[in-house]
Enzyme design. Structure first.
Site, short mmCIF file in Angstrom:
data_model
loop_
_atom_site.label_atom_id
_atom_site.label_comp_id
_atom_site.label_asym_id
_atom_site.label_seq_id
_atom_site.Cartn_x
_atom_site.Cartn_y
_atom_site.Cartn_z
N ARG A 1 -14.34 25.50 50.77
CA ARG A 1 -13.41 24.24 51.06
C ARG A 1 -13.51 23.53 52.39
NH1 ARG A 1 -11.20 23.86 46.15
NH2 ARG A 1 -10.89 25.61 44.93
N ILE B 1 -12.09 22.41 55.74
CA ILE B 1 -10.76 22.74 56.54
C ILE B 1 -9.85 21.79 56.61
CG2 ILE B 1 -11.66 22.38 58.72
CD1 ILE B 1 -10.81 25.38 59.84
N HIS C 1 -24.89 19.08 54.57
CA HIS C 1 -23.96 19.80 53.66
C HIS C 1 -23.45 18.61 52.78
CE1 HIS C 1 -22.38 18.17 57.41
NE2 HIS C 1 -21.40 17.56 56.70
N VAL D 1 -21.36 17.75 61.61
CA VAL D 1 -22.17 19.23 61.76
C VAL D 1 -23.44 18.82 61.15
CG1 VAL D 1 -21.92 21.34 60.80
CG2 VAL D 1 -19.96 20.31 61.11
#
Ligand code: 5GP
Ligand code: ZN
Length: 116
Positions: free
Chosen positions: A30, A32, A101, A97
């Site tokens: 999940r 953040i 992803h 990041v």
């Protein structure tokens, strides 16, 4: 594996995460700071900077990321009403990041694709 990469550290268990699916090659956890009622990130355990790099280097692995995203969407109950799958990429894509992803977003109408 990259020593300082936040998501490599999650893969290694050095930073806690709420994991919803863990396969041999991928992990889903999940976000953040969720931006929708369901907001799950799906990553390959192996480090690649972004989706373009991964897709060209290892098409099988990106397919496994997509499979995990689909299973997560099903388990989270998103298939009937729909959901959004996003790979932010690079500076213009707003990627924060640098470990590829997929964002799995759903659980409510998500609005227009892009804020203007
Ligand atoms: P990006 O902007 O790179 O596409 O998305 C990065 C996402 O990672 C953001 O939605 C952000 O909330 C999430 N994130 C940043 N740090 C952490 C963390 O330590 N744990 C988790 N679970 N998510 C994080
Ligand atoms: Zn990494």
């Amino acid at each position: 594996m990259e020593a300082d990469c936040l998501f490599c550290r999650i893969v290694r268990g050095e930073i806690p995460a709420t994991v919803v699916r863990d396969t041999e090659t991928t992990v889903a956890f999940r976000d953040i700071q969720p931006k929708a009622p369901v907001h799950v990130l799906v990553i390959p355990k192996e480090h690649y900077a972004d989706v373009a790099t991964l897709a060209q280097a290892d098409p099988t692995l990106i397919a496994e990321v997509m499979e995990t995203a689909a299973v997560v969407a099903e388990h989270e109950g998103l298939l009937a009403d729909g959901f959004r799958l996003i790979f932010n990429t690079g500076a213009y894509g707003g990627q924060e990041v640098a470990h590829v992803h997929a964002h799995v977003l759903g659980g409510a109408p998500l609005g227009p694709m892009l804020a203007r």
